[in-house]
Design an enzyme around this catalytic site. Structure first.
Site, PDB file in Angstrom:
ATOM      1  CG  ASP A 123      -6.280  -2.824  -2.373  1.00 50.46           C
ATOM      2  OD1 ASP A 123      -5.657  -3.080  -1.339  1.00 50.46           O
ATOM      3  OD2 ASP A 123      -5.845  -2.120  -3.344  1.00 50.46           O
ATOM      4  CG  HIS A 161      -2.243  -1.103  -3.267  1.00 56.46           C
ATOM      5  ND1 HIS A 161      -3.159  -2.197  -3.458  1.00 56.46           N
ATOM      6  CD2 HIS A 161      -1.064  -1.480  -3.302  1.00 56.46           C
ATOM      7  CE1 HIS A 161      -1.978  -3.137  -3.711  1.00 56.46           C
ATOM      8  NE2 HIS A 161      -1.124  -2.746  -3.832  1.00 56.46           N
TER       9      HIS A 161
END
Lengths: 569, 569
Positions: free
Chosen positions: A209, A382
């Site tokens: 990610d 995130h």
């Protein structure tokens, strides 16, 4: 040799001694935020991780959503064994109803992910036609060539997982969307020990990610939002209205916990919020005593300081609950002096103006509005740079592919990986459609499969192409002038019209003179064509288009679409 | 009694002893960022501060710019004595060409402001018809009732001023756009002493810039950007491409100074950048030795490490130089490995995505891109909370009106003023069009003048209204189906058509069946109408519209505009 190693040996034998490469084929999510989907092919087997949609950019006029092109999967239908879902966000599950209609394969996911997928498939009236397979974090799904291991991680939705693909030539880890939260709300921390164990045994490939790769440091724990909420709830004397993403169940839990502590009943507003909170409670992810939840109809029965209203609309979406509250068009909730409105989210790029408008409207109506720019009322889901470094340190992959980001995110993430020891030659910034072939020592992009964006508009999937979009853009910016003229072709005379009808061009009542002039021009063009024995429609139409276009541009510096229609009698 | 006080007495006598109120009438800039314009009326005299445009929101399809409605000024034409410009940014001067065409009055401004206004009026071929009056910071323009004093401030453009309006009932200070820069590039600091002097003598009203009212602390000095630039220039080994606002002449000066220090020739790219840098040099605001400037044609003659290219496009504007460089469509500049691109600006809300796209494209082509999110390469031109408190402390106004901001900015600025001692009852959060009447002790909103947004599209000013915009939105999202049918009204039969022509709806080649079905539906509708002796066009058209609309929505869940045209033969 343990059992799983034995199986690995067996599986290797299947390709008759010859080691075939592992192919990694991203179909979406690279060079963009959204429509995440990656195919992995080994031998005669393909598996897919995630199946997301993207929200349309503003130049995609009228488009509802964008999904990946899966021509490659359809061509290899018999090889595709399943779609493995890392978590239940739209950009990871949103394309399922469309893709499963084209290629009906089993979908594997954790309980929360499947709960959200079920809502979606029900909406599309296709739940009974689909195969959903529930897995636990930690579970291993065994296929012929692949073993697919779900590894718990942390993200802004419960039950989120990374996936380790065990293949005959090594292990590929796909991080999924993740952060490292040392104090998650459900006390279920990312399984860093399993990451370390895999790393110790050797990881071939990491795909991770990149969303926050540009951000230094660490992403704060979800729990830190709870502290801010607690502070706000402790001093609020009126109603509290909180807007957040419905799928952020841990946020809902913290809002609920604060409400319960301060004796506030909780009402949910907005279809998504109602559906997801109900599903999350039924599945055991959201814990609120039955008697603390009330319906919107009931809020009038409680004093202001005993109410929390939890709404959709944190992105300023035009039809969402908070937007309707701000615009005074909500059926049950009208802003009163003393309301505290908490927008517990950050605007997704592109939504900044819409969110500002909602904030301005709410303040103007007397609300005390708390939002990210003025208070720490949201954390990202995130990982930031330090967390990205941590998983590099644990996994020590041979190859690295940054995923989930625009080019600058992927680029920066690649640099981070290289600074942690990944060979530059083993770092691949891929594009959607690229075929990356890996063997144990080398990697190479060897080809391209069909890829791109398929546009969804109403019931139509993929029937809107560039030409239609170009027309919509032109219509949006300049409007249209339709010119209808009926011609008696035998006698070569105009027998009716020209009729001039415009839309989105000028306000006709104030522009009669202009429309008259256009009519005269068209009459002249057509008569001149007929005089010169030009009877081909295409030529007459082109002349009309050219002359009207020139006239309008000279007069107004505008270029409406000109649509001539000739009726031949 | 000194001379100016004497005049004040005289001026008071003109209203025959009776004190009339001062009216403050904002025509733009409140509840929005853009189109700043405020009228002040005393007795039979009106003056105007600024005359700006706003950039269109994305829902204003096809609109080039938005200007204020000046019906009020036109109605009171003979009273209006002049427009006083605080500084030369588009949101303060951009509407001048349009407004001066409607009401030709003198425009007062400092040298730099007038230089930029001249460029604009030349473009509109109206420079010779306008009266421009140059003033020095510190100068006082005397009218019958007003004395207009220009007071130097600091902003992201040279020669920016606040304005003190001396009226018979007191002094009104309009801050203009400002920050307090203790180390400005041109060493001309904001005249805080004059602020203090006015405050000491008593200020009736302050109107002040609210843009950064939500930001704590101080805005950094422009000079701090120079330090970052110096650091970047010192380590760059390839070309340096810097993008910033053309009007930020002090930024251009710092970029030029660094270039000169490191022996880099300077080339300007983009029409605005070329025009403004030339004007700024000619007017004595930008100092670059002639031999350090080269044209874009010449850059090929210099090694990469001897070149700086200064471009427009810091907002990702589609036709600007940097955007063309990123898209490889610039005639002279193509990104090479080793180029350093510095985006010395912050994205204006709404431009975030466009700027991201440019950054991604540049990095993908090999440039090292430095931008605000990753390095301190830009400072704001607007005052933060501490600076706003400073001018409150210096001026100690009786009345306060926050300007230049969305509602949340105005609201927060009002709170700041109140916390500095302004009476809550004397704080007015106005809306465009409000008439605030002040006398020495009281203020009250007493009425409303016409206000709003006038849309500019090509040569058309104000000819696009809500109906046209609604059509454009509908066309953009759904496209249009034109249905043409020719009817013999005597015999009540269709003699040609129906012809179905669509744009922006579906790709016609793939939708022949659908179009055929629409044609059948229209035929049935028309025949049924004719059978029932319905011969009124409006009724037939409505039937066509309804039936086609229903069919298309059922089939596709889309709602294209349906435009029926009946040709009567």
């Amino acid at each position: 040799m343990n059992k799983s190693e034995l199986e690995e040996v067996k599986s290797n034998k299947k390709v008759r001694g010859k080691k075939v490469p592992l192919k990694i084929i991203p179909l979406g999510g690279l060079g963009e935020i959204g429509k995440n989907m990656t195919a992995f092919e080994y031998n005669d087997e393909i598996i897919v991780i995630d199946c997301g949609l993207a929200f349309p950019d503003e130049d995609l006029y009228g488009i509802d959503s964008v999904i990946p092109d899966v021509t490659f999967l359809i061509k290899n239908k018999e090889k595709v064994k399943g779609i493995f879902i890392t978590h239940g966000h739209e950009d990871h599950i949103g394309a399922l109803p469309y893709i499963l209609k084209q290629i009906n394969i089993p979908v594997y996911g954790t309980k929360m992910s499947l709960g959200l997928i079920e809502i979606k498939l029900k909406d599309h009236k296709m739940l009974n036609d689909c195969t959903l397979v529930m897995v636990e974090p930690g579970e291993l799904i065994k296929l012929d060539n692949f073993k697919v291991e779900f590894i718990r991680n942390n993200h802004s939705i419960p039950d989120s997982c990374s996936i380790a693909l065990h293949t005959p030539i090594g292990v590929a880890v796909h991080s999924g969307d993740f952060k490292v939260d040392f104090t998650p709300i459900d006390e279920k921390m990312m399984n860093l020990q399993r990451y370390a164990e895999l790393g110790k045994r050797g990881v071939l490939l990491l795909m991770a990610d990149s969303t926050n790769a540009l951000h230094k440091g660490y992403t704060m724990s979800e729990k830190s939002v709870g502290e801010t909420l607690e502070h706000l709830f402790s001093k609020a004397s009126g109603r509290i209205i909180v807007s957040t993403f419905a799928s952020n169940v841990h946020r809902l839990q913290q809002i609920s916990d604060c409400s319960i502590k301060y004796g506030r009943k909780i009402a949910f507003s907005g279809r998504g919020m109602e559906n997801v909170s109900e599903a999350a409670r039924a599945l055991g992810y959201l814990f609120i005593p039955e008697d603390m939840i009330i319906s919107l109809d009931e809020i009038k029965n409680y004093p202001n300081d005993k109410l929390t209203i939890v709404t959709t609309g944190s992105q300023g979406e035009s039809m969402a609950a908070l937007t309707r509250i701000a615009a005074s068009t909500h059926r049950h909730v009208h802003i009163q002096e003393g309301d505290m409105v908490i927008i517990s989210a950050a605007p997704i790029p592109g939504n900044e103006k819409a969110v500002s408008n909602v904030i301005n409207d709410l303040i103007e109506k007397g609300a005390n509005v708390i939002y990210k720019a003025i208070q720490d009322i949201h954390v990202s889901g995130h990982a930031c740079e330090q967390e990205l470094r941590l998983i590099q340190a644990l996994l020590k992959p041979k190859f690295f592919v940054p995923v989930h980001g625009e080019y600058r995110h992927l680029f920066t993430h690649a640099k981070i990986a290289q600074s942690m020891g990944v060979d530059k030659a083993n770092t691949f910034i891929l594009e959607n459609g690229d075929v990356l072939e890996l063997n144990k020592t080398n990697g190479e992009v060897t080809g391209k499969v069909p890829f791109g964006r398929v546009l969804v508009d109403g019931m139509g999937v993929g029937d809107i192409g560039n030409m239609v979009l170009r027309d919509r853009k032109n219509l949006a910016e300049n409007g249209i002038i339709t010119v209808v003229v009926a011609i008696d072709m035998k006698n070569k005379i105009i027998i009716s019209g020209p009729d001039i009808v415009s839309r989105g061009f000028v306000y006709v009542r104030n522009s009669e003179e202009l429309i008259d002039q256009v009519r005269d021009i068209v009459t002249n063009v057509v008569e001149s064509c007929l005089d010169r024995n030009i009877t081909q429609w295409a030529e007459i139409k082109n002349s009309i288009r050219r002359e009207v276009d020139n006239f309008v541009y000279d007069r107004m510096k505008r270029k409406p679409m000109i649509l001539p229609v000739i009726v031949e009698i």
